[in-house]
Enzyme design. Structure first.
Site, mmCIF file in Angstrom:
data_model
loop_
_atom_site.group_PDB
_atom_site.id
_atom_site.type_symbol
_atom_site.label_atom_id
_atom_site.label_comp_id
_atom_site.label_asym_id
_atom_site.label_seq_id
_atom_site.Cartn_x
_atom_site.Cartn_y
_atom_site.Cartn_z
ATOM 1 N N LYS A 279 0.845 -1.199 0.000
ATOM 2 C CA LYS A 279 0.000 0.000 0.000
ATOM 3 C C LYS A 279 0.879 1.248 0.000
ATOM 4 O O LYS A 279 2.006 1.212 0.486
ATOM 5 C CB LYS A 279 -0.854 0.026 1.283
ATOM 6 C CG LYS A 279 -2.011 -0.936 1.291
ATOM 7 C CD LYS A 279 -2.808 -0.803 2.584
ATOM 8 C CE LYS A 279 -3.967 -1.776 2.621
ATOM 9 N NZ LYS A 279 -4.979 -1.543 1.583
ATOM 10 N N ARG A 353 -10.512 -11.336 1.792
ATOM 11 C CA ARG A 353 -11.344 -12.398 1.214
ATOM 12 C C ARG A 353 -10.625 -13.740 1.253
ATOM 13 O O ARG A 353 -11.263 -14.797 1.291
ATOM 14 C CB ARG A 353 -11.753 -12.006 -0.214
ATOM 15 C CG ARG A 353 -10.599 -11.804 -1.143
ATOM 16 C CD ARG A 353 -10.983 -11.031 -2.399
ATOM 17 N NE ARG A 353 -10.993 -9.579 -2.177
ATOM 18 C CZ ARG A 353 -11.322 -8.689 -3.110
ATOM 19 N NH1 ARG A 353 -11.696 -9.086 -4.312
ATOM 20 N NH2 ARG A 353 -11.304 -7.393 -2.844
HETATM 21 N N1 BES Z 1 -8.283 -3.618 4.370
HETATM 22 C C1 BES Z 1 -8.378 -3.210 3.019
HETATM 23 C C2 BES Z 1 -9.657 -2.433 2.732
HETATM 24 C C3 BES Z 1 -9.697 -0.999 3.206
HETATM 25 C C4 BES Z 1 -8.954 -0.037 2.569
HETATM 26 C C5 BES Z 1 -10.517 -0.637 4.230
HETATM 27 C C6 BES Z 1 -9.024 1.278 2.983
HETATM 28 C C7 BES Z 1 -10.607 0.677 4.637
HETATM 29 C C8 BES Z 1 -9.854 1.635 4.013
HETATM 30 C C9 BES Z 1 -8.385 -4.423 2.097
HETATM 31 O O1 BES Z 1 -7.610 -5.480 2.513
HETATM 32 C C10 BES Z 1 -7.824 -3.975 0.799
HETATM 33 O O2 BES Z 1 -6.682 -3.622 0.756
HETATM 34 N N2 BES Z 1 -8.643 -3.997 -0.252
HETATM 35 C C11 BES Z 1 -8.228 -3.559 -1.541
HETATM 36 C C12 BES Z 1 -8.775 -4.544 -2.541
HETATM 37 C C13 BES Z 1 -8.221 -4.360 -3.925
HETATM 38 C C14 BES Z 1 -6.753 -4.721 -3.952
HETATM 39 C C15 BES Z 1 -9.002 -5.229 -4.874
HETATM 40 C C16 BES Z 1 -8.781 -2.156 -1.768
HETATM 41 O O3 BES Z 1 -9.892 -1.869 -1.303
HETATM 42 O O4 BES Z 1 -8.075 -1.357 -2.346
HETATM 43 MN MN MN Z 2 -5.586 -5.316 1.872
#
Ligand code: BES
Ligand code: MN
Ligand code: ZN
Length: 497
Positions: A279, A353
């Protein structure tokens, strides 16, 4: 903070602070009128002087009002009678909490009869008043050594019912509310703890503590158990971490053995760096809240056990970290899930997931009445619904309707999103049964569609709490949501049968 409920005329309350509601203008609630009569019109004159702002939640403090045994009287603006709805109730309670925080009073009396909103009734007012005050007084300062000097804390609140006996229902509402607040506090504290302390092992220890305190069943699966069960997706997420993964199973049996359990599955990523699909740095600290689903499951079970609810609930919490490392999972890796289906991991940041799919498959063994997973799953859900509603997905409309109704009742609301087959093709993979991502369009929907492939045998719903589990900015912190929704849901289901 201790709460009690009893029959009490407000004008007779010996209390540090008597709270009296004022509707629009100078229109007083019944309790305020009764007190004003004994006080020879002091309250009326204060209102006529224009000292109570015409804004819901505004307060006016009067000390030592002649005729009243209360040390202080706090006038609280509720707003126009016809407009006193849930939003106004909440506005008023926030104002009340802020005023009480600034006082020296150690106890307060709140005539709760005057707070009932429309058709929602007294038990509703009791539940919401208690939950909102407990939330307002929640502090997380255990890691600060330079604490602000604490003001003398409000230790007890009496909910006063004038001229009528306290019903069993009102008593039950109070018990429900304080236990729910305890559960929400637990969820909040687990969320707020930093990721170096709140590790998967820490969550497992906390679950063991709850089990001991309330005599619940507990089992913690270790890495070798996950290997034996073939949980290839969960193992892929934990691969880059030095912290051992855990799968916590916490059981509360408050109903007959023959009653099938409600299973709650909570995403427990104690820190989500994104893994090799790292990230960006901004606000990455907030990914300590990525175990909020897990916290809400532990909090809900604590609440239900604390109030001895007549329900059978099993919490299943897969928990690990998502870290980059030489041993971490790579984009392109293909793993076999516990269900036997294979997954091409195209993005290691779509890890929630992956741990949930194995936990959902594992949940089948409990022969559940229904399974609900709770997860901070997608940033896309925050874009879709903001910070107000949690995203709801379900493969059973009756279950979805029950969750929506419980959310409205608890004012911890959810909004249903589609789970149509049409979206499934976005998860197509050239090399495995499916990919773990579906591209940018409808990101929270394709995440739910991925989970749906593992719950075909279950009555299942999914709550995406990415936008509701915590607040960012100056008030950064866990909200404890959706503990109030889940508790209400379990109780409403128990009452239904
Ligand atoms: N934990 C995150 C989701 C999230 C992101 C919650 C920001 C709250 C604020 C999750 O694991 C994630 O990183 N999801 C990705 C999925 C994508 C790679 C398909 C996302 O939401 O960017
Ligand atoms: Mn994630
Ligand atoms: Zn995550």
């Amino acid at each position: 903070m201790q709460f009690s409920i009893r029959t009490l005329s407000p004008e007779k309350a010996r209390t540090g602070c008597l709270v009296l509601g004022v509707l629009g203008g100078e229109t007083m609630t019944r309790a305020a009128q009764a007190a004003d009569k004994i006080a020879g019109g002091t309250l009326r004159r204060a209102l006529a002087g224009g000292d109570l702002a015409d804004k819901t939640g505004a307060t006016l403090l009067l000390r030592a009002v002649a005729g009243l045994p209360a040390e202080r009287v706090l006038l609280l603006r509720l707003g126009e009678r016809g407009k006193f709805d849930v939003a106004a109730f909440r506005e008023a309670m926030r104002g009340l909490a802020a005023a009480l925080k600034g006082l020296g009073a150690k106890d307060a009396t709140l005539p709760v009869t005057d707070l009932a909103v429309g058709s929602r009734g007294l038990p509703w007012a009791v539940r919401h008043a208690v939950l909102m005050l407990r939330e307002a007084f929640y502090v997380f300062d255990q890691l600060k050594t330079l604490k602000k000097p604490a003001p003398p804390a409000l230790a007890s609140v009496t909910l006063a019912i004038a001229g009528a006996p306290v019903t069993l229902q009102a008593q039950a509402s109070l018990r429900e509310a304080t236990a729910t607040a305890d559960g929400a506090d637990l969820a909040r504290t687990l969320g707020n703890l930093p990721p170096n302390l709140c590790t998967p092992s820490y969550l497992a220890e906390e679950a063991k503590k709850i089990a001991k305190q309330f005599k619940l069943g507990i089992e913690v699966l270790e890495r070798k158990d996950m290997e034996r069960l073939g949980m290839g997706a969960l193992l892929a997420v934990t691969a880059g971490s030095r912290q051992p993964p855990k799968l916590i199973v916490l059981r509360y049996a408050g109903a007959a053995k023959s009653k099938k359990p409600l299973v709650l599955v909570g995403k427990g990523i104690t820190f989500d760096t994104g893994g090799i699909s790292l990230k960006p740095g901004a606000e990455m600290d907030e990914m300590k809240f990525d175990m909020s689903g897990a916290g809400s499951v532990l909090g809900t079970i604590r609440a239900l056990a604390g109030m001895r609810a007549p329900v059978n609930v099993i919490g299943v919490v897969p928990t690990c970290e998502n870290m980059p490392d030489g041993a971490a999972t790579r984009p392109g890796d293909i793993v076999t899930t516990m269900s036997g289906q294979t997954v091409e991991i195209l993005n290691t940041d779509a890890e929630g997931r992956l741990i949930l799919c194995d936990a959902l498959t594992y949940s089948e063994k409990f022969d559940p009445e229904a399974v609900i997973d709770i997860a901070t799953l997608t940033g896309a859900c925050v874009i879709a619904l903001g910070h107000v509603a949690s995203g709801l997905f379900a493969n059973d409309q009756k279950l979805a309707d029950e969750i929506l109704a419980a959310g409205d009742d608890a004012w911890d609301r959810a909004w249903q999103m589609p789970l149509w087959e049409d979206y499934q093709e976005q998860l197509r993979s050239n090399f495995a049964d499916m990919a773990n991502i579906g591209g940018r369009p409808g990101g929270s929907i394709t995440a739910a569609c991925y989970l749906a492939r593992f719950t075909r045998k279950l009555k299942w719903a999914h709550l995406d709490v990415a936008g509701t589990a915590w607040r960012s900015g100056r008030d950064k912190g866990s909200t404890g949501r959706p503990v109030p929704l889940l508790v209400r849901l379990a109780l409403r289901r128990a009452a239904r049968k």
